[in-house]
Design a protein around this motif. Structure first.
Motif, PDB file in Angstrom:
ATOM      1  N   ARG A  86       0.832  -1.205   0.000  1.00 51.51           N
ATOM      2  CA  ARG A  86       0.000   0.000   0.000  1.00 51.51           C
ATOM      3  C   ARG A  86       0.870   1.261   0.000  1.00 51.51           C
ATOM      4  N   ALA A  87       1.937   1.252   0.807  1.00 51.77           N
ATOM      5  CA  ALA A  87       2.835   2.408   0.862  1.00 51.77           C
ATOM      6  C   ALA A  87       3.540   2.616  -0.470  1.00 51.77           C
ATOM      7  N   VAL A  88       3.974   1.519  -1.084  1.00 46.37           N
ATOM      8  CA  VAL A  88       4.641   1.607  -2.385  1.00 46.37           C
ATOM      9  C   VAL A  88       3.674   2.131  -3.450  1.00 46.37           C
ATOM     10  N   THR A  89       2.453   1.625  -3.421  1.00 42.19           N
ATOM     11  CA  THR A  89       1.433   2.065  -4.387  1.00 42.19           C
ATOM     12  C   THR A  89       1.162   3.561  -4.257  1.00 42.19           C
ATOM     13  N   GLU A  90       0.980   4.029  -3.036  1.00 44.00           N
ATOM     14  CA  GLU A  90       0.681   5.444  -2.817  1.00 44.00           C
ATOM     15  C   GLU A  90       1.841   6.326  -3.273  1.00 44.00           C
ATOM     16  N   TYR A  91       3.064   5.888  -2.998  1.00 40.04           N
ATOM     17  CA  TYR A  91       4.244   6.659  -3.395  1.00 40.04           C
ATOM     18  C   TYR A  91       4.346   6.757  -4.920  1.00 40.04           C
ATOM     19  N   ILE A  92       4.206   5.625  -5.598  1.00 45.20           N
ATOM     20  CA  ILE A  92       4.331   5.608  -7.059  1.00 45.20           C
ATOM     21  C   ILE A  92       3.225   6.445  -7.705  1.00 45.20           C
ATOM     22  N   ALA A  93       2.002   6.274  -7.225  1.00 49.18           N
ATOM     23  CA  ALA A  93       0.876   7.024  -7.795  1.00 49.18           C
ATOM     24  C   ALA A  93       1.092   8.526  -7.661  1.00 49.18           C
ATOM     25  N   ARG A  94       1.621   8.925  -6.521  1.00 53.54           N
ATOM     26  CA  ARG A  94       1.849  10.355  -6.283  1.00 53.54           C
ATOM     27  C   ARG A  94       3.040  10.869  -7.104  1.00 53.54           C
ATOM     28  N   ARG A  95       4.128  10.109  -7.114  1.00 52.83           N
ATOM     29  CA  ARG A  95       5.362  10.564  -7.778  1.00 52.83           C
ATOM     30  C   ARG A  95       5.217  10.608  -9.297  1.00 52.83           C
ATOM     31  N   TYR A  96       4.516   9.614  -9.850  1.00 56.89           N
ATOM     32  CA  TYR A  96       4.434   9.512 -11.303  1.00 56.89           C
ATOM     33  C   TYR A  96       3.060   9.894 -11.855  1.00 56.89           C
ATOM     34  N   ARG A  97       2.202  10.380 -10.974  1.00 56.24           N
ATOM     35  CA  ARG A  97       0.885  10.886 -11.383  1.00 56.24           C
ATOM     36  C   ARG A  97       0.091   9.843 -12.171  1.00 56.24           C
ATOM     37  N   VAL A  98       0.000   8.668 -11.574  1.00 61.61           N
ATOM     38  CA  VAL A  98      -0.751   7.561 -12.166  1.00 61.61           C
ATOM     39  C   VAL A  98      -1.863   7.182 -11.190  1.00 61.61           C
ATOM     40  N   ALA A  99      -3.006   6.771 -11.726  1.00 63.65           N
ATOM     41  CA  ALA A  99      -4.148   6.414 -10.876  1.00 63.65           C
ATOM     42  C   ALA A  99      -3.786   5.285  -9.914  1.00 63.65           C
ATOM     43  N   ASP A 100      -4.256   5.414  -8.671  1.00 64.41           N
ATOM     44  CA  ASP A 100      -3.972   4.414  -7.640  1.00 64.41           C
ATOM     45  C   ASP A 100      -4.361   3.011  -8.082  1.00 64.41           C
ATOM     46  N   GLN A 101      -5.530   2.887  -8.701  1.00 61.90           N
ATOM     47  CA  GLN A 101      -6.022   1.566  -9.091  1.00 61.90           C
ATOM     48  C   GLN A 101      -5.084   0.899 -10.093  1.00 61.90           C
ATOM     49  N   ALA A 102      -4.602   1.667 -11.056  1.00 63.23           N
ATOM     50  CA  ALA A 102      -3.671   1.120 -12.044  1.00 63.23           C
ATOM     51  C   ALA A 102      -2.356   0.729 -11.383  1.00 63.23           C
ATOM     52  N   VAL A 103      -1.830   1.602 -10.535  1.00 70.20           N
ATOM     53  CA  VAL A 103      -0.564   1.325  -9.864  1.00 70.20           C
ATOM     54  C   VAL A 103      -0.683   0.102  -8.969  1.00 70.20           C
ATOM     55  N   SER A 104      -1.807  -0.029  -8.293  1.00 73.07           N
ATOM     56  CA  SER A 104      -2.012  -1.186  -7.421  1.00 73.07           C
ATOM     57  C   SER A 104      -1.879  -2.490  -8.203  1.00 73.07           C
ATOM     58  N   GLY A 105      -2.431  -2.524  -9.413  1.00 77.71           N
ATOM     59  CA  GLY A 105      -2.304  -3.712 -10.244  1.00 77.71           C
ATOM     60  C   GLY A 105      -0.864  -3.973 -10.645  1.00 77.71           C
ATOM     61  N   PHE A 106      -0.129  -2.916 -11.004  1.00 78.67           N
ATOM     62  CA  PHE A 106       1.280  -3.071 -11.380  1.00 78.67           C
ATOM     63  C   PHE A 106       2.097  -3.594 -10.197  1.00 78.67           C
ATOM     64  N   VAL A 107       1.840  -3.032  -9.026  1.00 76.98           N
ATOM     65  CA  VAL A 107       2.585  -3.430  -7.833  1.00 76.98           C
ATOM     66  C   VAL A 107       2.305  -4.894  -7.489  1.00 76.98           C
ATOM     67  N   ASN A 108       1.042  -5.283  -7.526  1.00 79.26           N
ATOM     68  CA  ASN A 108       0.696  -6.677  -7.229  1.00 79.26           C
ATOM     69  C   ASN A 108       1.394  -7.634  -8.184  1.00 79.26           C
ATOM     70  N   THR A 109       1.410  -7.287  -9.464  1.00 76.40           N
ATOM     71  CA  THR A 109       2.060  -8.152 -10.450  1.00 76.40           C
ATOM     72  C   THR A 109       3.562  -8.197 -10.231  1.00 76.40           C
ATOM     73  N   ALA A 110       4.170  -7.075  -9.881  1.00 74.34           N
ATOM     74  CA  ALA A 110       5.609  -7.045  -9.623  1.00 74.34           C
ATOM     75  C   ALA A 110       5.975  -7.944  -8.443  1.00 74.34           C
ATOM     76  N   TYR A 111       5.148  -7.933  -7.412  1.00 68.59           N
ATOM     77  CA  TYR A 111       5.416  -8.799  -6.254  1.00 68.59           C
ATOM     78  C   TYR A 111       5.219 -10.269  -6.627  1.00 68.59           C
ATOM     79  N   ARG A 112       4.224 -10.539  -7.447  1.00 66.49           N
ATOM     80  CA  ARG A 112       4.009 -11.930  -7.875  1.00 66.49           C
ATOM     81  C   ARG A 112       5.146 -12.397  -8.774  1.00 66.49           C
ATOM     82  N   ALA A 113       5.561 -11.542  -9.713  1.00 69.44           N
ATOM     83  CA  ALA A 113       6.668 -11.897 -10.597  1.00 69.44           C
ATOM     84  C   ALA A 113       7.956 -12.092  -9.810  1.00 69.44           C
ATOM     85  N   GLY A 114       8.173 -11.237  -8.833  1.00 68.08           N
ATOM     86  CA  GLY A 114       9.359 -11.370  -7.991  1.00 68.08           C
ATOM     87  C   GLY A 114       9.385 -12.684  -7.243  1.00 68.08           C
ATOM     88  N   ALA A 115       8.224 -13.079  -6.718  1.00 67.10           N
ATOM     89  CA  ALA A 115       8.135 -14.336  -5.982  1.00 67.10           C
ATOM     90  C   ALA A 115       8.378 -15.533  -6.900  1.00 67.10           C
TER      91      ALA A 115
END
Length: 234
Positions: A86-115
């Motif tokens: 959640r903290a990573v999502t909020e930071y990215i959305a704010r820094r790069y001016r991207v919608a929270d919902q879109a960023v949340s999906g990217f973050v979830n996928t990045a964590y899944r891909a990392g795992a």
């Protein structure tokens, strides 16, 4: 866990649940005997019926915690991971001016891909930040596509399972393939900075400019991770 202990625990829980159910039925029976107006009784009935179910679920949670301490530990770890994402999502959305919902999906996928690939998801997200600033339809003059700017002609075998080159415009596919490429470079070279330079096609660039940008962004994300993982005060 010892089979005998597990069996006993299950038996105890079943007995407790049965007792709670009896209590719930008793409450319903008592309600039937009360001199309530018919309409009021109908309003009260769902709440009375839910009483036994609520208590049964509460008992299940208590029993789970008593018989399997690991469950509690896993829950705490899950809470920390949720706070981190959640903290990573909020930071990215704010820094790069991207919608929270879109960023949340990217973050979830990045964590899944990392795992799945054995990679640090924050490194993956840092690469995305430098490569595309979280624009899923970005395309470079050399044909690199999507969030992680994958050049399809060099990775056709990786894309075959996803339907080919056009799949790179799917953020999930792009992140999965990009993470796979980055992880392969890390394993081959044994060094993250060198792997990042190779990922950017700038392996021989002496200043490692690209890698430094990515690692600087990852450092900011790491700070969020450390803060999110601190024990929460009660």
């Amino acid at each position: 866990m010892n089979t005998t202990v597990l069996t006993a625990a299950r038996a105890s829980f079943s007995a407790l649940k049965a007792s709670l159910a009896v209590i719930g039925l008793g409450a319903l029976a008592a309600a039937l005997l009360l001199p309530l107006p018919h309409e009021r009784y109908l309003k009260e009935l769902p709440a009375l019926a839910a009483l036994s179910l609520k208590d049964s679920f509460a008992a299940a949670r208590i029993t789970s915690g008593v018989t399997a301490a690991g469950t509690i530990q896993t829950s705490a770890a899950d809470d920390a991971l949720e706070r981190e994402q959640r903290a990573v999502t909020e930071y990215i959305a704010r820094r790069y001016r991207v919608a929270d919902q879109a960023v949340s999906g990217f973050v979830n996928t990045a964590y899944r891909a990392g795992a799945e690939r054995g990679a640090d998801p924050l490194l993956v997200l840092a690469v995305i930040s430098v490569e595309s600033r979280f624009n899923p339809v970005a395309e470079s003059t050399v044909g690199a596509k999507g969030l992680m700017q994958v050049i399809p002609k060099y990775h056709l075998e990786k894309l075959s399972d996803y339907g080919g080159e056009q799949a790179l415009l799917d953020p999930n596919v792009n992140i999965m393939v990009g993470t796979q490429i980055l992880r392969e470079y890390q394993r081959r070279l044994g060094d993250t900075e060198a792997a990042l330079q190779m990922y950017a096609g700038a392996f021989d660039e002496p200043a490692s400019t690209y890698a430094n940008k990515v690692l600087a962004e990852k450092a900011r994300l790491d700070a969020l991770r450390q803060k999110a993982r601190k024990p929460q005060s009660v």
